[in-house]
Structures are given as structure tokens and as C-alpha cells.
Write a protein that holds these residues in place. Structure first.
Motif, PDB file in Angstrom:
ATOM      1  N   ASP A 284      -1.263   1.819   0.138  1.00  0.00           N
ATOM      2  CA  ASP A 284      -0.471   2.963  -0.054  1.00  0.00           C
ATOM      3  C   ASP A 284       1.103   2.947  -0.042  1.00  0.00           C
ATOM      4  N   ASN A 285       1.489   1.833   0.888  1.00  0.00           N
ATOM      5  CA  ASN A 285       2.883   1.638   0.841  1.00  0.00           C
ATOM      6  C   ASN A 285       3.472   1.218  -0.585  1.00  0.00           C
TER       7      ASN A 285
ATOM      8  N   ALA B  61       3.377   4.144  -2.980  1.00  0.00           N
ATOM      9  CA  ALA B  61       4.510   5.214  -2.876  1.00  0.00           C
ATOM     10  C   ALA B  61       5.917   4.437  -3.252  1.00  0.00           C
TER      11      ALA B  61
ATOM     12  N   ASP C 109       8.187   5.859  -6.262  1.00  0.00           N
ATOM     13  CA  ASP C 109       9.609   6.492  -6.216  1.00  0.00           C
ATOM     14  C   ASP C 109      10.411   5.574  -7.233  1.00  0.00           C
TER      15      ASP C 109
END
Length: 63
Positions: free
Chosen positions: A29-30, A33, A37
Motif C-alpha cells: 500500500d505504501n 501511494a 505521488d
């Protein structure tokens, strides 16, 4: 090995596997993300640096 000890080891292994899977999901998930970005930053930077002269838009791939 008795059944009680085997049951406890199996339970412990399941808990460790569950925790490991949770950590892996959080890491994924990190990374997702961070990738989103990065794509946003790249989209924001492209219009300011590339001039639209028409060069490089068409490539002749016929031999």
C-alpha cells in the motif's frame, strides 16, 4: 510429539504468517501511494519542461 504441542506450534505458525502478510500488504500500500505521488509529480513537471515543437511526435517504423 503430542497433539497439544503440535496444535500450539500450528497456531503460532498461523499467527506469524498472518502478521507477515499484514506487513507485506502495508508495504505494498505504501509503495502504491508513493508511485501515485511520483506520477502526479511527473505529470506536473512535464508541461513546464517539454516544448511542443512537433518534433518526435511521429516515428516512421517502416523499413
Amino acid at each position: 510429539m503430542d497433539i497439544a504441542a503440535m496444535s500450539m506450534q500450528l497456531s503460532s505458525a498461523k499467527i506469524q504468517q498472518s502478521a507477515s502478510l499484514s506487513v507485506a500488504k502495508k508495504a505494498m500500500d505504501n509503495q502504491e501511494a508513493q508511485a501515485a505521488d511520483l506520477l502526479k509529480m511527473m505529470d506536473a513537471a512535464v508541461p513546464n519542461q517539454i516544448k511542443t515543437t512537433g518534433l518526435g511526435q511521429y516515428v516512421d517504423v517502416r523499413a
